[in-house]
Design a protein around this motif. Structure first.
Motif, mmCIF file in Angstrom:
data_model
loop_
_atom_site.group_PDB
_atom_site.id
_atom_site.type_symbol
_atom_site.label_atom_id
_atom_site.label_comp_id
_atom_site.label_asym_id
_atom_site.label_seq_id
_atom_site.Cartn_x
_atom_site.Cartn_y
_atom_site.Cartn_z
ATOM 1 N N THR A 72 -6.329 -1.653 13.115
ATOM 2 C CA THR A 72 -6.982 -0.944 11.748
ATOM 3 C C THR A 72 -7.040 -1.727 10.582
ATOM 4 O O THR A 72 -8.202 -2.025 9.859
ATOM 5 N N TYR A 73 -6.170 -2.909 10.414
ATOM 6 C CA TYR A 73 -7.534 -4.028 9.417
ATOM 7 C C TYR A 73 -8.259 -4.819 9.777
ATOM 8 O O TYR A 73 -8.861 -4.675 9.258
ATOM 9 N N THR A 79 -8.968 13.499 5.985
ATOM 10 C CA THR A 79 -9.860 12.878 5.328
ATOM 11 C C THR A 79 -11.450 13.595 4.438
ATOM 12 O O THR A 79 -11.672 12.466 3.691
ATOM 13 N N LYS A 90 -6.472 4.575 4.167
ATOM 14 C CA LYS A 90 -6.295 3.251 3.973
ATOM 15 C C LYS A 90 -4.553 4.061 4.635
ATOM 16 O O LYS A 90 -4.304 3.252 5.522
ATOM 17 N N TYR A 91 -3.719 4.198 3.999
ATOM 18 C CA TYR A 91 -2.695 5.016 4.001
ATOM 19 C C TYR A 91 -1.831 5.667 5.056
ATOM 20 O O TYR A 91 -1.502 5.193 6.285
ATOM 21 N N PRO A 130 -15.227 1.535 3.395
ATOM 22 C CA PRO A 130 -14.168 1.751 3.184
ATOM 23 C C PRO A 130 -13.969 3.618 3.085
ATOM 24 O O PRO A 130 -12.942 3.755 4.019
ATOM 25 N N LYS A 162 -6.947 4.554 -1.170
ATOM 26 C CA LYS A 162 -5.767 3.863 -0.768
ATOM 27 C C LYS A 162 -5.295 4.701 -0.632
ATOM 28 O O LYS A 162 -4.251 4.910 0.721
ATOM 29 N N LYS A 204 -4.687 6.107 7.630
ATOM 30 C CA LYS A 204 -5.307 5.318 8.902
ATOM 31 C C LYS A 204 -3.841 4.220 9.411
ATOM 32 O O LYS A 204 -4.302 4.206 10.512
ATOM 33 N N TYR A 205 -3.103 3.332 8.520
ATOM 34 C CA TYR A 205 -2.500 2.434 8.589
ATOM 35 C C TYR A 205 -1.143 3.062 9.252
ATOM 36 O O TYR A 205 -0.316 2.880 10.154
ATOM 37 N N LYS A 223 -13.959 3.628 13.444
ATOM 38 C CA LYS A 223 -13.332 2.645 13.923
ATOM 39 C C LYS A 223 -13.794 1.783 14.604
ATOM 40 O O LYS A 223 -13.974 1.202 15.575
ATOM 41 N N PHE A 236 -10.642 -2.254 8.668
ATOM 42 C CA PHE A 236 -11.188 -2.456 7.680
ATOM 43 C C PHE A 236 -11.725 -3.143 6.977
ATOM 44 O O PHE A 236 -13.095 -3.257 5.856
ATOM 45 N N LEU A 285 0.347 -1.016 0.210
ATOM 46 C CA LEU A 285 -0.179 -0.154 -0.453
ATOM 47 C C LEU A 285 1.021 1.324 -0.114
ATOM 48 O O LEU A 285 0.788 2.150 -0.832
#
Length: 351
Positions: free
Chosen positions: A243-244, A159, A181-182, A253, A178, A184-185, A258, A247, A117
């Motif tokens: 985080t995984y 966001t 997600k980037y 998404p 993408k 948040k991770y 959370k 999602f 990612l």
């Protein structure tokens, strides 16, 4: 008369008889766990070393328990406080194998994917920032630490701003997902540098078993050894795991909710008291990192040290399997995603 037994081994009264019977009952439960007969995904669990490819430097070694199950005092042996939960759950004989699989699962299902990612987002064209006010909160990251901009350019869009752009141009949706997600991770609690988090995730992704993992530390940063101003590897991994799962539980998404983190994870200085969840992961300390599972207000405390996080996740997954029919909300842990059955069976499901 000499019997060949020590005084501690002789049953001389009713009290010692009751103690002996109690110890034998505990041991019998560990030798023949009932859950091994009732759950299909709990097959092929006998401890064995898994021969897989791994990064040559540093080389991963079999993850033995952080502390001994039984300690001795003179002629007497007793279970350590933390080890009692392994015996109570009937899982101590499997922990070595399950810990190896937990490390492999985290590496394959999360860490390596986040690296991909990161690489994909790096290839995207920077988004223009005109007509939008920037409000993204990078907790401790300076502008020069971001992959999205340099010190002479505006801060990256939040966001909410990305969602506004998506509403204007739906064609941007795949790339915006993408980027979200980037963000948040990489938004790890306590991080002073997003660049460090990226670098450390890339290092942890090397090999198959998180061989670079340091439970109470991290990697070299800018030529200097790790310091507590940077997140520990344990902090990074628990954030990636939550985080995984966020999602997985999200139907949209793009949502900022959370669901897993809010319901199933609580971090110091917050405490489990007052939480409505039947089971949750509790991080009780930051330095050194220390985790436990709280189920029905009962604390399941694994051994402290380098396996503490892995054992906590195993406790949590085992609880979901046994107490909640293998479901985390609407997600089946046996499904092709998240494939958590691998921890117990050692088998991956084809997608």
């Amino acid at each position: 008369m000499k019997t060949g037994f020590s005084d501690a081994e002789i049953i001389s009264d009713e009290s010692s008889l009751k103690k002996y019977l109690s110890e034998q009952e505990i041991l019998s439960n560990t030798e023949n766990p009932r859950f091994a007969q009732s759950a299909e995904y709990m097959t092929n669990m006998q401890p064995q070393f898994i021969h897989e490819e791994s990064s040559p430097i540093p080389r991963y070694r079999t993850a033995y328990r952080s502390s001994p199950l039984v300690q001795s005092a003179g002629n007497k042996s007793f279970l350590t406080d933390s080890s009692q939960i392994y015996v109570k759950l009937g899982i101590h004989a499997y922990m070595e194998t399950w810990t190896e699989r937990m490390r492999k699962w985290l590496s394959k299902m999360i860490v390596k994917r986040v690296v991909v990612l990161i690489e994909n987002v790096e290839k995207l064209q920077p988004l223009p920032t005109q007509n939008f006010s920037s409000s993204l909160n990078f907790p401790s990251s300076k502008p020069s630490d971001s992959l999205w901009y340099n010190i002479s350019t505006p801060a990256p869009p939040s966001t909410n701003e990305l969602l506004q752009r998506l509403a204007q141009d739906p064609a941007q949706k795949p790339d915006i997902i993408k980027r979200i997600k980037y963000d948040k991770y990489l938004n790890v609690i306590g991080s002073t540098s997003r660049e460090y988090v990226i670098k450390r995730i890339q290092e942890l992704a090397q090999g198959a078993y998180l061989s670079a993992f340091k439970w109470n530390g991290g990697g070299v940063w800018k030529g200097k050894e790790w310091t507590p101003e940077l997140p520990t590897d344990s902090q990074i991994l628990i954030h990636l795991f939550c985080t995984y799962m966020d999602f997985l539980l999200l139907q949209d998404p793009l949502s900022e909710i959370k669901p897993f983190t809010y319901k199933y994870f609580i971090c110091f200085p917050d405490t489990p008291e007052g939480k409505s969840s039947s089971v949750l992961i509790h991080q009780s300390h930051i330095h050194p990192p220390d985790f436990e599972v709280v189920y029905a207000k009962e604390k399941w405390r694994p051994d402290q040290g380098r396996n503490n996080l892995f054992h906590t996740l195993i406790f949590f997954i085992h609880c979901i399997a046994q107490k909640f029919d293998g479901y985390i909300d609407q997600v089946n842990m046996d499904g092709a995603e998240p494939q958590l059955q691998f921890i117990f069976s050692g088998q991956w499901k084809s997608k």
